[in-house]
Design an enzyme around this catalytic site. Structure first.
Site, PDB file in Angstrom:
ATOM      1  N   ASP A 192       0.840  -1.202   0.000  1.00  0.00           N
ATOM      2  CA  ASP A 192       0.000   0.000   0.000  1.00  0.00           C
ATOM      3  C   ASP A 192       0.876   1.254   0.000  1.00  0.00           C
ATOM      4  O   ASP A 192       0.368   2.373  -0.033  1.00  0.00           O
ATOM      5  CB  ASP A 192      -1.014  -0.010   1.149  1.00  0.00           C
ATOM      6  CG  ASP A 192      -0.369  -0.085   2.518  1.00  0.00           C
ATOM      7  OD1 ASP A 192       0.873  -0.205   2.598  1.00  0.00           O
ATOM      8  OD2 ASP A 192      -1.112  -0.020   3.523  1.00  0.00           O
ATOM      9  N   SER A 193       2.223   1.061  -0.020  1.00  0.00           N
ATOM     10  CA  SER A 193       3.132   2.180  -0.258  1.00  0.00           C
ATOM     11  C   SER A 193       2.887   2.764  -1.648  1.00  0.00           C
ATOM     12  O   SER A 193       3.384   3.850  -1.963  1.00  0.00           O
ATOM     13  CB  SER A 193       4.595   1.732  -0.126  1.00  0.00           C
ATOM     14  OG  SER A 193       4.819   0.546  -0.865  1.00  0.00           O
ATOM     15  N   ASP A 238      -1.042  -6.063  -0.242  1.00  0.00           N
ATOM     16  CA  ASP A 238      -1.514  -5.453   1.014  1.00  0.00           C
ATOM     17  C   ASP A 238      -3.022  -5.251   1.010  1.00  0.00           C
ATOM     18  O   ASP A 238      -3.590  -4.742   0.028  1.00  0.00           O
ATOM     19  CB  ASP A 238      -0.878  -4.057   1.185  1.00  0.00           C
ATOM     20  CG  ASP A 238       0.388  -4.099   2.010  1.00  0.00           C
ATOM     21  OD1 ASP A 238       0.566  -5.034   2.811  1.00  0.00           O
ATOM     22  OD2 ASP A 238       1.202  -3.174   1.854  1.00  0.00           O
ATOM     23  N   LYS A 284      -1.270  -9.431   2.598  1.00  0.00           N
ATOM     24  CA  LYS A 284      -0.539  -9.003   3.811  1.00  0.00           C
ATOM     25  C   LYS A 284      -1.449  -8.063   4.593  1.00  0.00           C
ATOM     26  O   LYS A 284      -2.227  -7.301   3.996  1.00  0.00           O
ATOM     27  CB  LYS A 284       0.773  -8.307   3.442  1.00  0.00           C
ATOM     28  CG  LYS A 284       1.540  -7.779   4.670  1.00  0.00           C
ATOM     29  CD  LYS A 284       2.993  -7.447   4.364  1.00  0.00           C
ATOM     30  CE  LYS A 284       3.197  -6.095   3.712  1.00  0.00           C
ATOM     31  NZ  LYS A 284       2.713  -4.935   4.466  1.00  0.00           N
ATOM     32  N   GLU A 322      -1.705  -5.641   8.404  1.00  0.00           N
ATOM     33  CA  GLU A 322      -0.932  -5.022   9.490  1.00  0.00           C
ATOM     34  C   GLU A 322      -1.589  -5.249  10.847  1.00  0.00           C
ATOM     35  O   GLU A 322      -2.794  -5.019  10.998  1.00  0.00           O
ATOM     36  CB  GLU A 322      -0.813  -3.495   9.255  1.00  0.00           C
ATOM     37  CG  GLU A 322       0.044  -3.145   8.059  1.00  0.00           C
ATOM     38  CD  GLU A 322       0.256  -1.634   7.901  1.00  0.00           C
ATOM     39  OE1 GLU A 322      -0.159  -0.853   8.787  1.00  0.00           O
ATOM     40  OE2 GLU A 322       0.838  -1.251   6.872  1.00  0.00           O
ATOM     41  N   GLU A 349       8.908  -4.337  10.567  1.00  0.00           N
ATOM     42  CA  GLU A 349       9.336  -3.021  10.063  1.00  0.00           C
ATOM     43  C   GLU A 349       9.869  -2.133  11.185  1.00  0.00           C
ATOM     44  O   GLU A 349       9.199  -1.923  12.204  1.00  0.00           O
ATOM     45  CB  GLU A 349       8.160  -2.331   9.340  1.00  0.00           C
ATOM     46  CG  GLU A 349       8.549  -0.959   8.788  1.00  0.00           C
ATOM     47  CD  GLU A 349       7.589  -0.404   7.763  1.00  0.00           C
ATOM     48  OE1 GLU A 349       6.633  -1.100   7.360  1.00  0.00           O
ATOM     49  OE2 GLU A 349       7.809   0.758   7.351  1.00  0.00           O
TER      50      GLU A 349
HETATM   51  O1  KIV Z   1       3.535  -1.109   1.651  1.00  0.00           O
HETATM   52  C1  KIV Z   1       4.712  -1.495   1.671  1.00  0.00           C
HETATM   53  O2  KIV Z   1       5.517  -1.218   0.772  1.00  0.00           O
HETATM   54  C2  KIV Z   1       5.146  -2.303   2.800  1.00  0.00           C
HETATM   55  C3  KIV Z   1       6.614  -2.540   2.935  1.00  0.00           C
HETATM   56  C4  KIV Z   1       7.255  -1.320   3.492  1.00  0.00           C
HETATM   57  C5  KIV Z   1       6.917  -3.730   3.750  1.00  0.00           C
HETATM   58  O3  KIV Z   1       4.355  -2.737   3.578  1.00  0.00           O
END
Ligand code: KIV
Length: 245
Positions: free
Chosen positions: A25-26, A64, A94, A96, A163
């Site tokens: 989600d980056s 994510d 993934k 969180e 992280e």
């Molecule tokens: O969203 C992302 O890129 C991440 C990484 C920083 C692990 O969760």
């Protein structure tokens, strides 16, 4: 493990031999220009993930679940995960958090969807933390993180991203876990590493945490190429005789 958000980059990463591609989600930051990861939507994540899937033939693709699509409602979490698997064709999701999202983790796993955890600095909780500084430096938070890692493993997660935590804690968690722990700012004694592609290639320039190694200065390279193109077009040296019909 590296992030990718589009077909062309995913194809390059896959061909280069990366084990895991994370559609993080980056994308909210590096693709859409938002300040945090919070605004990105499930539809946008599915768009990025579908593009990545079309470029990948061997790497594992993890996607994510974005903010607001799994917290507090495990049925919604399952529907969000199913949409990512069905519409994008991803391999895993993934998510969180630890204890507080365990019901969602278990429900998603019960549908046969592989889940990766994410502990330590969890950027979707930035408004709770207030800053992006290193997490779990105090015993209480470190103990909770270790407990959460065990809960994720016992629930059936296949891996955990750690992280921005002290290297000593990264080492401890990785040693206690049977599943792989993939670090980003969690030291060298974990099972693997992940970076955001745009950061490690130097496409982004302002984000410079200590854990980041830049392998390229692509922003300057691209600026140089674009500048040369502008000059060539203005001077009419492009296109040349050989570049026209
Ligand atoms: O969203 C992302 O890129 C991440 C990484 C920083 C692990 O969760």
């Amino acid at each position: 493990m590296l992030t990718a958000y589009d077909f062309s980059m995913a194809k390059i990463l896959d061909k280069a031999g990366i084990d895991v591609i994370l559609v993080g989600d980056s994308a909210s930051n590096v693709m859409a220009g938002h300040k945090t990861t919070l605004p990105i939507t499930l539809n946008e994540m599915i768009y990025h993930a579908s593009s990545v899937m079309r470029g990948v033939s061997r790497a594992l693709v993890v996607v994510d679940l974005p903010f607001g699509t799994y917290q507090g409602n495990s049925i919604e979490a399952l529907h969000s995960a199913i949409r990512i698997m069905k519409e994008a064709g991803a391999n895993a999701i993934k998510i969180e958090g630890g204890e507080e999202i365990m019901e969602s983790v278990k429900r998603i796993l019960s549908a046969g969807i592989p889940v990766m955890g994410h502990l330590g600095l969890t950027p979707q909780s930035i408004h709770k933390f207030g800053t992006y500084v290193v997490r779990a430096t105090e015993n209480d938070e470190a103990d909770k993180l270790v407990k959460d890692a065990h809960l994720l493993q016992e629930a059936g997660c296949f891996g955990i991203v750690l992280e921005k935590i002290p290297a000593k804690l990264g080492k401890r968690v990785a040693a206690e876990m049977k599943i792989p722990c993939i670090g980003i700012g969690a030291g060298s004694e974990v099972d693997g590493q992940v970076l955001v592609l745009h950061d490690m290639l130097g496409i982004t320039t302002k984000f410079s945490p200590r854990f980041l190694r830049r392998y390229h200065n692509l922003s300057e390279e691209i600026k140089g190429s674009v500048g040369a193109y502008i000059d060539d077009v203005r001077s009419q040296s492009f296109p040349s005789e050989r570049e026209q019909y």
